[in-house]
Enzyme design. Sequence first.
Site, PDB file in Angstrom:
ATOM      1  N   CYS A  18       0.568  -1.106  -0.194  1.00  0.00           N
ATOM      2  CA  CYS A  18       0.379   0.342   0.432  1.00  0.00           C
ATOM      3  C   CYS A  18       0.665   1.212   0.056  1.00  0.00           C
ATOM      4  CB  CYS A  18      -0.302   0.016   1.350  1.00  0.00           C
ATOM      5  SG  CYS A  18      -0.046   0.145   2.739  1.00  0.00           S
ATOM      6  N   HIS A  47       4.954  -5.069   9.128  1.00  0.00           N
ATOM      7  CA  HIS A  47       5.402  -5.944   9.372  1.00  0.00           C
ATOM      8  C   HIS A  47       5.647  -7.172   7.711  1.00  0.00           C
ATOM      9  CE1 HIS A  47       3.641  -5.298  13.286  1.00  0.00           C
ATOM     10  NE2 HIS A  47       4.675  -5.463  13.761  1.00  0.00           N
ATOM     11  N   CYS A 102       2.933   5.806   8.976  1.00  0.00           N
ATOM     12  CA  CYS A 102       1.474   6.222   7.859  1.00  0.00           C
ATOM     13  C   CYS A 102       0.649   7.505   7.928  1.00  0.00           C
ATOM     14  CB  CYS A 102       0.719   4.512   7.396  1.00  0.00           C
ATOM     15  SG  CYS A 102      -0.253   4.895   5.814  1.00  0.00           S
ATOM     16  N   HIS A 130      -0.553  -4.892  19.840  1.00  0.00           N
ATOM     17  CA  HIS A 130       0.036  -4.462  18.608  1.00  0.00           C
ATOM     18  C   HIS A 130       0.405  -3.241  18.492  1.00  0.00           C
ATOM     19  CE1 HIS A 130      -0.624  -3.335  14.238  1.00  0.00           C
ATOM     20  NE2 HIS A 130      -0.288  -4.638  13.378  1.00  0.00           N
ATOM     21  N   GLU A 132       1.111  -0.568  15.997  1.00  0.00           N
ATOM     22  CA  GLU A 132      -0.057   0.438  16.037  1.00  0.00           C
ATOM     23  C   GLU A 132      -1.444   1.008  17.482  1.00  0.00           C
ATOM     24  OE1 GLU A 132      -4.302   2.032  13.365  1.00  0.00           O
ATOM     25  OE2 GLU A 132      -3.043   0.515  12.125  1.00  0.00           O
ATOM     26  N   THR A 171      -6.315   0.918  11.597  1.00  0.00           N
ATOM     27  CA  THR A 171      -5.805   0.996  10.121  1.00  0.00           C
ATOM     28  C   THR A 171      -6.436  -0.430   9.568  1.00  0.00           C
ATOM     29  OG1 THR A 171      -4.008   0.973   9.796  1.00  0.00           O
ATOM     30  CG2 THR A 171      -4.675   3.320   9.818  1.00  0.00           C
ATOM     31  N   SER A 229       1.878 -10.101  10.433  1.00  0.00           N
ATOM     32  CA  SER A 229       1.208  -9.263   9.815  1.00  0.00           C
ATOM     33  C   SER A 229      -0.480  -9.102   9.799  1.00  0.00           C
ATOM     34  CB  SER A 229       1.448  -9.081   8.663  1.00  0.00           C
ATOM     35  OG  SER A 229       0.649  -8.468   7.813  1.00  0.00           O
ATOM     36  N   SER A 230      -0.827  -8.100  10.674  1.00  0.00           N
ATOM     37  CA  SER A 230      -2.415  -7.335  10.846  1.00  0.00           C
ATOM     38  C   SER A 230      -2.631  -7.791   9.502  1.00  0.00           C
ATOM     39  CB  SER A 230      -2.679  -6.776  11.588  1.00  0.00           C
ATOM     40  OG  SER A 230      -4.214  -6.125  12.364  1.00  0.00           O
TER      41      SER A 230
END
Length: 314
Positions: A18, A47, A102, A130, A132, A171, A229-230
């Site tokens: 992304c 990740h 991000c 996590h 984030e 996100t 990686s979520s």
Amino acid sequence: MPSRPPLTVLLASPRGFCAGVDRAIQIVERAIEKYGAPVYVRHEIVHNRHVVERLKALGAVFVEELDQAPDDRPVVFSAHGVPKSVPAAAKSRRMLYLDATCPLVSKVHVEAQRHFDAGREIVLIGHAGHPEVVGTMGQLPEGAVALIETVADAMAFQPRDPANVAFVTQTTLSVDDTAEIVEALRARFPAIAAPHKEDICYATTNRQEAVKAIAAKAQVLVVLGSANSSNSVRLAEVGRRAGARAYLIDDAEGLDFTWLEGVETVGVTAGASAPEVLVQGVLDRLAERFEVTLTEADTARETVTFKLPRALAG
């Protein structure tokens, strides 16, 4: 030589990197070009094991905490975002730091601060631990944000003032799971303040929709991405819900051909932190064993790009 069995491969599109991941990786690469090695990176920049190993080879040194980095070398903060205490500590040590958070995560930070300044009690929908989530909760004083992971959490949440609540989200969540949690919160707190624009990012949403489009037609779904990686883990979950047997693998070496016994159609996608070279590796491995018919299932076009920090632009 016996003929190879036929296999239809449905390739999800969009898939893979992304704009936020692309930007974060570029920040590390350009920092190494500009300042020389080593450049320190707090937490994995994204990740994905392959991305991290490639950047290590270029001269990046990955650490979990800022105090593991020396004062006199540049440090990059990962795409997931960091608590406010981290840049504050870097400033106090007069470190050169570059923030690869991000921009869509930064948007959530700004929203949370706005709600806090307005005196609202804040709910963060996300996964405990996590990075984030740690970063978003760390924008505000301890105890200012309540973490909700499930509908049950939403039903149990007891705010001080039910008429003065707001929510933000991680996100990279499951769009469908999050919708259920939001529905439960709205039912309990009709006045709850919501994000102006959905916090789950465009790339997470698009990749999940692309998986839904192919998983309904595929018996097996292969998701390329790392286990931490979520968004990649969510893609496998979405595939299973759509009726496919879904497997999350790091690369082509993780492909087990017993999964494909008696299978006519397989779906392939990649999480937002997984490079396209990994997808190609799986396609090449499938082509060694099967007579592959490749179909790209295009469900959205992505044109989003994010600017680099001023220190690295140009």
